[in-house]
Design a protein around this motif. Structure first.
Motif, PDB file in Angstrom:
ATOM      1  N   ALA A   1       0.830  -1.202   0.000  1.00 31.61           N
ATOM      2  CA  ALA A   1       0.000   0.000   0.000  1.00 31.61           C
ATOM      3  C   ALA A   1       0.871   1.260   0.000  1.00 31.61           C
ATOM      4  CB  ALA A   1      -0.917  -0.009   1.217  1.00 31.61           C
ATOM      5  N   ASP A   2       1.952   1.266   0.788  1.00 32.33           N
ATOM      6  CA  ASP A   2       2.845   2.423   0.819  1.00 32.33           C
ATOM      7  C   ASP A   2       3.556   2.614  -0.514  1.00 32.33           C
ATOM      8  OD1 ASP A   2       2.153   3.007   3.408  1.00 32.33           O
ATOM      9  OD2 ASP A   2       3.894   1.980   4.298  1.00 32.33           O
ATOM     10  N   ARG A   3       3.905   1.505  -1.158  1.00 29.55           N
ATOM     11  CA  ARG A   3       4.535   1.600  -2.473  1.00 29.55           C
ATOM     12  C   ARG A   3       3.585   2.212  -3.493  1.00 29.55           C
ATOM     13  NH1 ARG A   3       6.114  -4.173  -3.435  1.00 29.55           N
ATOM     14  NH2 ARG A   3       6.127  -4.569  -1.233  1.00 29.55           N
ATOM     15  N   GLN A   4       2.334   1.773  -3.453  1.00 29.90           N
ATOM     16  CA  GLN A   4       1.349   2.315  -4.389  1.00 29.90           C
ATOM     17  C   GLN A   4       1.104   3.799  -4.130  1.00 29.90           C
ATOM     18  OE1 GLN A   4      -1.925  -0.344  -3.733  1.00 29.90           O
ATOM     19  NE2 GLN A   4      -1.124  -1.921  -5.125  1.00 29.90           N
ATOM     20  N   ASP A   5       1.043   4.194  -2.865  1.00 28.66           N
ATOM     21  CA  ASP A   5       0.870   5.611  -2.532  1.00 28.66           C
ATOM     22  C   ASP A   5       2.049   6.441  -3.034  1.00 28.66           C
ATOM     23  OD1 ASP A   5      -1.536   5.038  -1.324  1.00 28.66           O
ATOM     24  OD2 ASP A   5      -0.690   5.030   0.734  1.00 28.66           O
ATOM     25  N   ALA A   6       3.261   5.933  -2.841  1.00 22.86           N
ATOM     26  CA  ALA A   6       4.448   6.653  -3.283  1.00 22.86           C
ATOM     27  C   ALA A   6       4.458   6.782  -4.802  1.00 22.86           C
ATOM     28  CB  ALA A   6       5.708   5.937  -2.802  1.00 22.86           C
ATOM     29  N   ALA A   7       4.110   5.704  -5.508  1.00 25.82           N
ATOM     30  CA  ALA A   7       4.065   5.758  -6.973  1.00 25.82           C
ATOM     31  C   ALA A   7       3.012   6.753  -7.439  1.00 25.82           C
ATOM     32  CB  ALA A   7       3.787   4.367  -7.535  1.00 25.82           C
TER      33      ALA A   7
ATOM     34  N   VAL B   1       6.099   0.442 -10.285  1.00 31.89           N
ATOM     35  CA  VAL B   1       5.039   0.703 -11.270  1.00 31.89           C
ATOM     36  C   VAL B   1       4.784  -0.549 -12.110  1.00 31.89           C
ATOM     37  CG1 VAL B   1       4.475   2.055 -13.334  1.00 31.89           C
ATOM     38  CG2 VAL B   1       5.437   3.173 -11.323  1.00 31.89           C
ATOM     39  N   ARG B   2       5.837  -1.280 -12.446  1.00 31.96           N
ATOM     40  CA  ARG B   2       5.698  -2.520 -13.217  1.00 31.96           C
ATOM     41  C   ARG B   2       4.903  -3.564 -12.446  1.00 31.96           C
ATOM     42  NH1 ARG B   2      11.209  -2.634 -14.689  1.00 31.96           N
ATOM     43  NH2 ARG B   2      11.537  -4.028 -12.956  1.00 31.96           N
ATOM     44  N   GLY B   3       4.894  -3.438 -11.124  1.00 29.94           N
ATOM     45  CA  GLY B   3       4.138  -4.374 -10.307  1.00 29.94           C
ATOM     46  C   GLY B   3       4.926  -5.601  -9.895  1.00 29.94           C
TER      47      GLY B   3
END
Length: 169
Positions: A5-11, A42-44
């Motif tokens: 979730a933190d990675r998605q928020d940062a992206a 971003v690539r997931g």
């Protein structure tokens, strides 16, 4: 490790900054991550650090060499010595070098043998220094040698000055 979730928020924050005209490198630097890390997020790609398969180093000891180290440590003449004394003695007496001192420690720790070795009793913690409780006058006397010497020297100096004045010097 950073949660998904933190990675998605940062992206998402970086994407918003780029939409406003910020450069990718500056936006990533603001969040304290590298551009390659952002692209991987971003690539997931999954974060596989805990499950990563790491190759065994080429210079790692073989199982036979590890067993040889254990056998050396179990020999009667080395049974009560730490690896810091085993390795030099083995090299001096027999001219053999099996592994480094740190490798001996690592192998012993892996086999649960990194503890007090030999017949000597293990050292015990001494605890806090003993405290003296004084409940009445003259119950506890101490001696301060440094202060005593300083007072003695001062007394001798005063005596010397009195003698010099009395003698007219």
């Amino acid at each position: 490790m950073i949660s998904t979730a933190d990675r998605q928020d940062a992206a998402q924050l970086i994407d918003e900054a780029r939409a406003e005209g910020a450069r990718l490198q500056a936006a990533c630097a603001e969040l304290g991550i590298g551009t390659n890390t952002y692209r991987r997020w971003v690539r997931g790609d999954q974060d596989r650090r805990p499950q990563a398969v790491r190759p065994v180093p080429r210079h790692a000891l073989s199982p036979e060499e590890r067993q040889q180290v254990l056998e050396i440590c179990h020999r009667p003449e080395f049974a009560s010595l730490p690896p810091g004394q085993i390795v030099p003695r083995l090299l001096d007496d027999e001219g053999r070098y099996v592994a480094s001192e740190s490798s001996y420690y690592r192998i012993l720790r892996a086999h649960g043998e990194q503890h007090q070795r030999g017949r000597a009793r293990a050292p015990r913690p001494q605890g806090d220094p003993q405290r003296h409780r004084v409940t009445r006058p003259n119950a506890c006397w101490s001696w301060d040698v440094v202060r005593h010497e300083a007072l003695w020297k001062r007394a001798v100096m005063k005596e010397h000055c009195r003698w010099s004045v009395a003698a007219g010097r």
